[in-house]
Design an enzyme around this catalytic site. Structure first.
Site, PDB file in Angstrom:
ATOM      1  N   GLU A  19      12.519  15.566  -5.645  1.00 44.78           N
ATOM      2  CA  GLU A  19      11.480  14.624  -6.042  1.00 44.78           C
ATOM      3  C   GLU A  19      10.276  14.948  -5.172  1.00 44.78           C
ATOM      4  O   GLU A  19      10.331  14.825  -3.945  1.00 44.78           O
ATOM      5  CB  GLU A  19      11.930  13.173  -5.843  1.00 44.78           C
ATOM      6  CG  GLU A  19      10.818  12.208  -6.251  1.00 44.78           C
ATOM      7  CD  GLU A  19      11.288  10.768  -6.369  1.00 44.78           C
ATOM      8  OE1 GLU A  19      12.442  10.536  -6.774  1.00 44.78           O
ATOM      9  OE2 GLU A  19      10.486   9.874  -6.041  1.00 44.78           O
ATOM     10  N   ARG A  51      18.045   0.318   2.221  1.00 47.38           N
ATOM     11  CA  ARG A  51      17.560   0.716   3.551  1.00 47.38           C
ATOM     12  C   ARG A  51      18.553   0.289   4.624  1.00 47.38           C
ATOM     13  O   ARG A  51      19.283  -0.681   4.463  1.00 47.38           O
ATOM     14  CB  ARG A  51      16.192   0.086   3.818  1.00 47.38           C
ATOM     15  CG  ARG A  51      15.092   0.590   2.906  1.00 47.38           C
ATOM     16  CD  ARG A  51      13.749   0.027   3.331  1.00 47.38           C
ATOM     17  NE  ARG A  51      13.267   0.702   4.510  1.00 47.38           N
ATOM     18  CZ  ARG A  51      12.306   1.625   4.521  1.00 47.38           C
ATOM     19  NH1 ARG A  51      11.698   1.968   3.416  1.00 47.38           N
ATOM     20  NH2 ARG A  51      11.938   2.188   5.648  1.00 47.38           N
ATOM     21  N   GLY A  74       7.500   2.312  -8.659  1.00 46.04           N
ATOM     22  CA  GLY A  74       7.882   0.943  -8.330  1.00 46.04           C
ATOM     23  C   GLY A  74       6.704   0.006  -8.202  1.00 46.04           C
ATOM     24  O   GLY A  74       6.474  -0.862  -9.048  1.00 46.04           O
ATOM     25  N   ARG A 117      12.865 -15.518   0.895  1.00 46.84           N
ATOM     26  CA  ARG A 117      13.437 -16.863   0.993  1.00 46.84           C
ATOM     27  C   ARG A 117      14.944 -16.837   1.197  1.00 46.84           C
ATOM     28  O   ARG A 117      15.578 -17.883   1.225  1.00 46.84           O
ATOM     29  CB  ARG A 117      13.135 -17.637  -0.293  1.00 46.84           C
ATOM     30  CG  ARG A 117      11.759 -18.202  -0.369  1.00 46.84           C
ATOM     31  CD  ARG A 117      11.606 -19.316   0.646  1.00 46.84           C
ATOM     32  NE  ARG A 117      10.269 -19.848   0.645  1.00 46.84           N
ATOM     33  CZ  ARG A 117       9.882 -20.883  -0.083  1.00 46.84           C
ATOM     34  NH1 ARG A 117      10.724 -21.466  -0.891  1.00 46.84           N
ATOM     35  NH2 ARG A 117       8.651 -21.299  -0.009  1.00 46.84           N
ATOM     36  N   HIS A 143       6.002   8.223  -5.795  1.00 48.08           N
ATOM     37  CA  HIS A 143       5.354   7.530  -4.677  1.00 48.08           C
ATOM     38  C   HIS A 143       3.854   7.395  -4.908  1.00 48.08           C
ATOM     39  O   HIS A 143       3.159   8.381  -5.061  1.00 48.08           O
ATOM     40  CB  HIS A 143       5.609   8.198  -3.315  1.00 48.08           C
ATOM     41  CG  HIS A 143       5.690   7.164  -2.231  1.00 48.08           C
ATOM     42  ND1 HIS A 143       4.578   6.603  -1.663  1.00 48.08           N
ATOM     43  CD2 HIS A 143       6.756   6.558  -1.676  1.00 48.08           C
ATOM     44  CE1 HIS A 143       4.963   5.704  -0.790  1.00 48.08           C
ATOM     45  NE2 HIS A 143       6.290   5.634  -0.773  1.00 48.08           N
ATOM     46  N   GLY A 144       3.436   6.135  -4.958  1.00 53.30           N
ATOM     47  CA  GLY A 144       2.015   5.838  -5.093  1.00 53.30           C
ATOM     48  C   GLY A 144       1.454   6.059  -6.490  1.00 53.30           C
ATOM     49  O   GLY A 144       0.246   6.011  -6.690  1.00 53.30           O
ATOM     50  N   ASP A 148      12.835  -2.382  -5.990  1.00 52.23           N
ATOM     51  CA  ASP A 148      12.979  -2.910  -4.622  1.00 52.23           C
ATOM     52  C   ASP A 148      12.142  -4.166  -4.380  1.00 52.23           C
ATOM     53  O   ASP A 148      12.570  -5.087  -3.674  1.00 52.23           O
ATOM     54  CB  ASP A 148      12.530  -1.863  -3.586  1.00 52.23           C
ATOM     55  CG  ASP A 148      13.457  -0.675  -3.505  1.00 52.23           C
ATOM     56  OD1 ASP A 148      14.580  -0.747  -4.048  1.00 52.23           O
ATOM     57  OD2 ASP A 148      13.055   0.339  -2.898  1.00 52.23           O
ATOM     58  N   HIS A 149      10.916  -4.173  -4.948  1.00 55.75           N
ATOM     59  CA  HIS A 149      10.018  -5.301  -4.671  1.00 55.75           C
ATOM     60  C   HIS A 149      10.573  -6.633  -5.178  1.00 55.75           C
ATOM     61  O   HIS A 149      10.224  -7.690  -4.664  1.00 55.75           O
ATOM     62  CB  HIS A 149       8.648  -5.077  -5.305  1.00 55.75           C
ATOM     63  CG  HIS A 149       7.778  -4.110  -4.556  1.00 55.75           C
ATOM     64  ND1 HIS A 149       8.142  -3.519  -3.375  1.00 55.75           N
ATOM     65  CD2 HIS A 149       6.527  -3.637  -4.831  1.00 55.75           C
ATOM     66  CE1 HIS A 149       7.166  -2.729  -2.951  1.00 55.75           C
ATOM     67  NE2 HIS A 149       6.180  -2.781  -3.828  1.00 55.75           N
ATOM     68  N   HIS A 177      16.419   1.356  -3.256  1.00 56.94           N
ATOM     69  CA  HIS A 177      16.537   1.987  -1.934  1.00 56.94           C
ATOM     70  C   HIS A 177      17.323   1.032  -1.039  1.00 56.94           C
ATOM     71  O   HIS A 177      16.828  -0.045  -0.701  1.00 56.94           O
ATOM     72  CB  HIS A 177      15.131   2.240  -1.380  1.00 56.94           C
ATOM     73  CG  HIS A 177      15.114   2.971  -0.072  1.00 56.94           C
ATOM     74  ND1 HIS A 177      13.951   3.371   0.530  1.00 56.94           N
ATOM     75  CD2 HIS A 177      16.114   3.374   0.763  1.00 56.94           C
ATOM     76  CE1 HIS A 177      14.232   3.994   1.663  1.00 56.94           C
ATOM     77  NE2 HIS A 177      15.534   3.991   1.834  1.00 56.94           N
ATOM     78  N   THR A 188       6.623   1.517   3.889  1.00 59.23           N
ATOM     79  CA  THR A 188       7.312   2.193   2.794  1.00 59.23           C
ATOM     80  C   THR A 188       7.592   3.619   3.247  1.00 59.23           C
ATOM     81  O   THR A 188       7.157   4.011   4.332  1.00 59.23           O
ATOM     82  CB  THR A 188       6.465   2.153   1.499  1.00 59.23           C
ATOM     83  OG1 THR A 188       7.177   2.831   0.456  1.00 59.23           O
ATOM     84  CG2 THR A 188       5.110   2.818   1.669  1.00 59.23           C
TER      85      THR A 188
END
Ligand code: PXP
Length: 245
Positions: free
Chosen positions: A157, A51, A218, A24, A196-197, A15-16, A49, A106
């Site tokens: 998960e 969203r 991620g 941009r 996560h994390g 996602d990042h 994801h 997040t």
């Protein structure tokens, strides 16, 4: 003969990469190229994801990835009918249902399986009807694990955010909770994933929990990728996951 423990798998959330692109509204960096680099580094699946606010991944990314990647695509999604429609059009191999709030930075916390039950069941059924493997992103909580099994999904998960954010005694308590719920979930016939994390530093105790078969990561991988490239960042995490070192 002792039964062979299945190898732990790594799902890479990209996602990042789309976040940088959307900063941009430019064509680069390419989400597809990032996915292919992650594959080259040993990713067992690619996670995105989609969203509701489309802040990073777009619908077009889903379709482009589905046409071009070689490993399974795991689509994280809310139970929104609009997103479900897109998922049913694309038909990724896997879908992970997550809670979604517009204001959050997040995903915060797991899905409450006792909330919007009708919609949740309809979403699970619609996905499964198209042979999409469904996992539910939940906190390590007994009621939620039992409800996931009742819903007949393939996997859960376990949300590891509280573990990642805690330290000292609290972290050990969180780890114990994850361990117990991974065991319970396995006994109930669910495949166990975690995410996560998770980072190159904090993942080790989770690797010793036998039931956890897949990790979805991620932020830490993409952060490392700025300095070493995506393939190497993924390869480093893959080595940790498969060797425990
Ligand atoms: N699993 C789920 C369900 C998530 O929502 C996320 C974040 O998108 C991740 C895993 C990956 O978390 P992180 O980016 O902190 O590694």
């Amino acid at each position: 003969m002792t039964p062979k423990i299945p190898e732990k798998k790594l799902g890479v959330n990209i996602d990042h990469v789309a976040t940088v692109r959307q900063a941009r509204r430019a064509p680069e960096p390419s989400v597809l190229e990032a996915a292919l680099e992650a594959e080259r580094g040993g990713a067992d699946s690619i996670t995105i994801h989609l969203r509701e606010d489309r802040r990073h991944i777009q619908g077009s990314d889903l379709f482009e990835l589905l046409r071009n990647i070689h490993v399974p695509l795991n689509l994280e999604m809310s139970v929104s009918p609009e997103i479900l429609k897109i998922a049913l059009k694309g038909v990724p191999e896997k879908a992970c249902l997550v809670p979604e709030k517009r204001q959050e930075i997040t995903t915060e916390g797991g899905l409450d399986l006792f909330n919007k039950r009708g919609r949740l069941e309809r979403t699970v059924n619609a996905l499964q009807k198209r042979k999409i493997e469904v996992s539910l992103f939940i906190d390590p909580d007994e009621k939620q694990v039992r409800e996931a099994a009742r819903l007949g999904v393939e996997a859960i998960e376990i949300h590891t955010g509280a573990y990642a954010n805690a330290s000292g005694k609290a972290r050990n308590q969180e780890l114990e909770r994850i361990k117990r719920m991974a065991r319970l979930g396995s006994e109930l016939g669910l495949r166990i994933h975690a995410g996560h994390g998770l980072t190159y530093g904090n993942i080790f105790p989770l690797l010793r929990i036998p039931g956890i078969r897949e990790f979805n990561i991620g932020h830490s991988i993409v952060s490392r990728a700025f300095f070493v490239g995506i393939a190497k960042a993924v390869a480093e995490m893959k080595k940790i996951i498969t060797s425990g070192k």
